[in-house]
Design a protein around this motif. Sequence first.
Motif, PDB file in Angstrom:
ATOM      1  N   ILE A  63       1.132  -1.094   0.086  1.00 48.06           N
ATOM      2  CA  ILE A  63      -0.176  -0.053  -0.153  1.00 48.06           C
ATOM      3  C   ILE A  63       0.624   1.045  -0.434  1.00 48.06           C
ATOM      4  N   VAL A  64       1.979   1.386   0.986  1.00 47.96           N
ATOM      5  CA  VAL A  64       2.485   2.259   0.603  1.00 47.96           C
ATOM      6  C   VAL A  64       3.245   2.869  -0.279  1.00 47.96           C
ATOM      7  N   VAL A  65       4.305   2.111  -1.030  1.00 46.25           N
ATOM      8  CA  VAL A  65       5.447   2.713  -2.080  1.00 46.25           C
ATOM      9  C   VAL A  65       4.341   1.556  -2.850  1.00 46.25           C
ATOM     10  N   PRO A  66       4.652   2.219  -4.288  1.00 47.95           N
ATOM     11  CA  PRO A  66       4.313   1.006  -5.847  1.00 47.95           C
ATOM     12  C   PRO A  66       5.353   0.195  -5.393  1.00 47.95           C
ATOM     13  N   TYR A  67       5.199  -1.356  -6.207  1.00 42.20           N
ATOM     14  CA  TYR A  67       5.909  -1.702  -6.463  1.00 42.20           C
ATOM     15  C   TYR A  67       6.883  -1.548  -7.597  1.00 42.20           C
ATOM     16  N   SER A  68       6.980  -0.529  -8.351  1.00 43.54           N
ATOM     17  CA  SER A  68       8.023   0.386  -9.557  1.00 43.54           C
ATOM     18  C   SER A  68       9.251   1.121  -8.884  1.00 43.54           C
ATOM     19  N   ASP A  69       8.517   1.547  -7.788  1.00 47.60           N
ATOM     20  CA  ASP A  69       9.323   2.297  -7.463  1.00 47.60           C
ATOM     21  C   ASP A  69      10.628   2.991  -7.624  1.00 47.60           C
TER      22      ASP A  69
END
Length: 548
Positions: free
Chosen positions: A307-313
């Motif tokens: 939830i807190v960060v996109p997987y592709s960040d």
Amino acid sequence: MERKTTRSDHAPSVVDMKEVVARKEKAGESHSEHRVRLEGLRGHDQTHRRLKNRHIQLIGIGGTVGTALFVQIGSALTKGGPGSLFLAFTLWSTFILAVNNCLSEMVTWIPISSPFVRFADRFVDPALGFSAGYNFFALQAALVPFEVVAFNLVLQYWTDKIPLVAIIVFVLLSYAFLNMFAVRFYGESEFWLALGKVILAVGIMMFTFVTMVGGNPLRDVYGFRNWDPSKVPGAPFAEYIKTGSLGRFLGFLACFIQASFTIAGPDYVAMAAGEAEFPRRNMPHAFRSVFYRLTSFFVLGSLCIGIVVPYSDPALLNALSNARPGAGSSPYVIAMERLQIQVLPHIVNALILTAVYSAGNSYVYCASRTLLGLALEGKAPKFLTKCTAAGVPIYCVGVTLVISMLSFLQVSNNAAVVLQWFVNLVTASQLVNYAIVSFTYIRFYNALKAQGIPRESLPHKSFWQPFSAYYALAGTLVMAFVGGYTVFLPGKWDIPTFFFSYAMIGIVPVLFVAWKVAHKTQWRELEHIAFFEKERSEVDQYEKASSP
């Protein structure tokens, strides 16, 4: 008239220990002094029952919650996406719950030192007890330097000025102090250190909920944005190595492999059985709480990460590729920095530091007690059974700490590389251990049936048996072989990765065959399996004498 006994009796008849206590008190011996004296009569096992229920509860957390849940899990997120991560951790939790069912029923009835290692000896074959014992000892002993390496990495989030050798020496000496003097020191230290892990786990869940609904300096109500494929292409099930459905499956498999390393718990609870106060009363509570730990820490924790960060960040990918120290690679810290929350990253890093230290402390305890169990069964040198007056197997602790000096490998190698070696080694070893536990329970279950002992007569009866045992056995065996599959893909071959991924899978059968041939051991017959009658009788006497 002589009393008739039945097969369902828990133990041979014993003297009325309350009368013994009364006589001893009249002679000037206090109740607590009598308990210590009674504990000292437990055969060759000289450990003392000094771990309270609260100690056991937190020991189960101490050995399971560490950097893998708060930092390394980010690597799995980048490979599979939030959907695969959550699904993988939820599914693997069911396998660990099944292992917990197996252990809880056996250990609460027979609460002895190093229980499941000795169960494999008595319920299956002495050769399996030998191989299982050294496999679990290798697992726990390898995890100590793993956590020492991780401790150094977490500390580097603030500074890299402290000499690496000094950090290693400090950590190992403090482990020696906490584990060598008295088990109550270990229990108390682990209670407070593990409490920090609980605060951290609960805190990041609260952070996730508050910030996702807009409680952050940017007033950004991001909700489940990182699960939305229109906002984050490829979410929630990311592709890994390949494209299309195969790529999404491989992404899920990468998350599943991470889950098989990260999620544990019942084995650490079981290892405390031989030193637990009132084990028949306290151990069932400890095992039942494993379900809540699995749900809250691992299932909800994996949900929060996605939830807190996109997987592709890009920041997350860059932190992982550059092996950013400590909490710097944590998805939570990256999210905090993006939301311009200044203080929380340092608090999180401090709590992660205590989590890492606590995990290493637990592994020293479990490794030393495993070695003690092997010595008690004649599978390690007899001098290792020697305990101090406080009930600490001092030589076992010493051997464990000597092996922990492998931590100095990071002096001449990249810490991230050394960390990955240990991860690969212990993942396979942990899965093999769970498979042995499951198979041992199947033998235990069938032996009870063969000898006409109803499971209803046991202090604790687990649910969905023997299905749970077969389910756990199948899952852990499959994952043990799948864990290092990437080395077989084109262009991915790497000798150290292959060796550390599959070494224990090859070593355990070799140990089994070597002991069986050397000692001509026999496969236990179900009708003649002994359920530690002497040890159970001693536990009955202890609880009877200690009851108010």
